[in-house]
Design an enzyme around this catalytic site. Sequence first.
Site, PDB file in Angstrom:
ATOM      1  N   ASN A  43      12.670  -7.683   5.021  1.00 50.04           N
ATOM      2  CA  ASN A  43      11.767  -6.977   5.936  1.00 50.04           C
ATOM      3  C   ASN A  43      10.347  -6.889   5.357  1.00 50.04           C
ATOM      4  OD1 ASN A  43      13.728  -6.588   7.848  1.00 50.04           O
ATOM      5  ND2 ASN A  43      14.143  -4.462   7.303  1.00 50.04           N
ATOM      6  N   LEU A 213       4.803   9.541   4.571  1.00 58.75           N
ATOM      7  CA  LEU A 213       5.141  10.849   5.147  1.00 58.75           C
ATOM      8  C   LEU A 213       5.489  10.744   6.625  1.00 58.75           C
ATOM      9  CD1 LEU A 213       2.089  12.745   3.529  1.00 58.75           C
ATOM     10  CD2 LEU A 213       4.431  12.650   2.641  1.00 58.75           C
ATOM     11  N   ASP A 245       9.021  -0.499   5.400  1.00 61.22           N
ATOM     12  CA  ASP A 245       8.884  -1.879   4.914  1.00 61.22           C
ATOM     13  C   ASP A 245       7.650  -2.554   5.515  1.00 61.22           C
ATOM     14  OD1 ASP A 245      11.169  -1.658   3.334  1.00 61.22           O
ATOM     15  OD2 ASP A 245      12.472  -2.185   5.007  1.00 61.22           O
TER      16      ASP A 245
HETATM   17  P1  ADP Z   1      10.670   5.085   5.844  1.00 59.44           P
HETATM   18  O1  ADP Z   1      10.600   4.186   7.023  1.00 59.44           O
HETATM   19  O2  ADP Z   1      10.844   4.357   4.554  1.00 59.44           O
HETATM   20  O3  ADP Z   1      11.634   6.230   5.991  1.00 59.44           O
HETATM   21  P2  ADP Z   1       8.408   6.764   6.619  1.00 59.44           P
HETATM   22  O4  ADP Z   1       9.253   7.423   7.636  1.00 59.44           O
HETATM   23  O5  ADP Z   1       7.608   7.647   5.703  1.00 59.44           O
HETATM   24  O6  ADP Z   1       9.221   5.770   5.675  1.00 59.44           O
HETATM   25  O7  ADP Z   1       7.411   5.793   7.398  1.00 59.44           O
HETATM   26  C1  ADP Z   1       6.601   4.856   6.731  1.00 59.44           C
HETATM   27  C2  ADP Z   1       5.253   4.783   7.394  1.00 59.44           C
HETATM   28  O8  ADP Z   1       5.437   4.388   8.759  1.00 59.44           O
HETATM   29  C3  ADP Z   1       4.493   6.101   7.469  1.00 59.44           C
HETATM   30  O9  ADP Z   1       3.695   6.307   6.308  1.00 59.44           O
HETATM   31  C4  ADP Z   1       3.641   5.902   8.705  1.00 59.44           C
HETATM   32  O10 ADP Z   1       2.475   5.157   8.405  1.00 59.44           O
HETATM   33  C5  ADP Z   1       4.533   5.057   9.605  1.00 59.44           C
HETATM   34  N1  ADP Z   1       5.276   5.900  10.551  1.00 59.44           N
HETATM   35  C6  ADP Z   1       6.559   6.297  10.461  1.00 59.44           C
HETATM   36  N2  ADP Z   1       6.907   7.085  11.519  1.00 59.44           N
HETATM   37  C7  ADP Z   1       5.801   7.167  12.286  1.00 59.44           C
HETATM   38  C8  ADP Z   1       5.490   7.821  13.532  1.00 59.44           C
HETATM   39  N3  ADP Z   1       6.398   8.562  14.184  1.00 59.44           N
HETATM   40  N4  ADP Z   1       4.232   7.690  14.033  1.00 59.44           N
HETATM   41  C9  ADP Z   1       3.312   6.934  13.391  1.00 59.44           C
HETATM   42  N5  ADP Z   1       3.546   6.294  12.232  1.00 59.44           N
HETATM   43  C10 ADP Z   1       4.765   6.404  11.674  1.00 59.44           C
END
Ligand code: ADP
Length: 295
Positions: A43, A213, A245
Amino acid sequence: MTGIVVLGSTNMDLVAYVAHAPKRGETVTGRAFSTIPGGKGANQAVAAARAGGDVAMIGAVGTDEFGAPLRHTLVASGVDIDLLRTAEGPSGTAHIVVDDEGGNAIVVVPGANGTVTALTPGDETLIATADALLLQLELPLSAVIDGARAAHRHGVRTVLTPAPAQPLPPELLAVTDLLVPNEHEATALTGAADPHAAAKALLRQVPEVVITLGAAGSLHARRGAEPVIVPAPRVTAVDTTGAGDTFVGTLAVALGEGRPVEAALHWAATAAALCVQRPGASTSMPYRPEIDEAS
Ligand code: ADP
């Protein structure tokens, strides 16, 4: 010269959609099923290639029916797979049950990924030419450490996504330039629930950290600099699989192009926001023109 090398996993995601996940001993009837090429390594490679990076992938697929589609997914996005091995036996698989509340339960069987325990001389030669090596924790730890050490020896930046969360050995942290955990991983690594506190703790072990975050964006922290929160675009998320990713792959491309870190984080957040607005992981990752247009 290859700008970005990914040393990581390829998995076929086998996804069953159900009203509620079965308990032990229970059988439930699912609503739908899909097979989606994934794996954190693949990914990140797809995200980086689509964002315009020159990307090569080191890892392994199996000799089963999933090997060919896993390879194809990488090639179709422009990833060089000359050093992707084929290991006798099954490919990596992730067995995912998604319930109606969007919750999921996952079993990952490493398969071919488990055979990648060390680098070959050819792998090291490729890594030596790169700007950055992207690593995650879905390959045997011995290979991750081997790769990070090789990159470090050649002055190549190492970017580690510590997922799935597990304690990181000091010898890996010693050769990690940039650590990119999500909030949960940062807490698992440090015991600190607050991202600022977690970043501070992590900076004792690595020189630079980005904690993602979710919808709140990301926190960048570097030794000797003030931490900065870079917000994410406000969008309606339909499927956040692969967001992290996408973020890391795109970030690596921007940093490789020499963009200042805040601009690079903004661009990565733009790409991840595009990803979350569409279903799927690798299938929902944006191409460079789309990221540029949205940023
Ligand atoms: P993972 O996918 O590893 O759990 P995160 O949930 O922190 O990590 O998401 C990674 C990045 O994806 C965030 O820093 C943000 O830039 C983007 N992202 C994730 N969820 C959202 C959302 N609901 N709206 C906008 N951007 C998002």
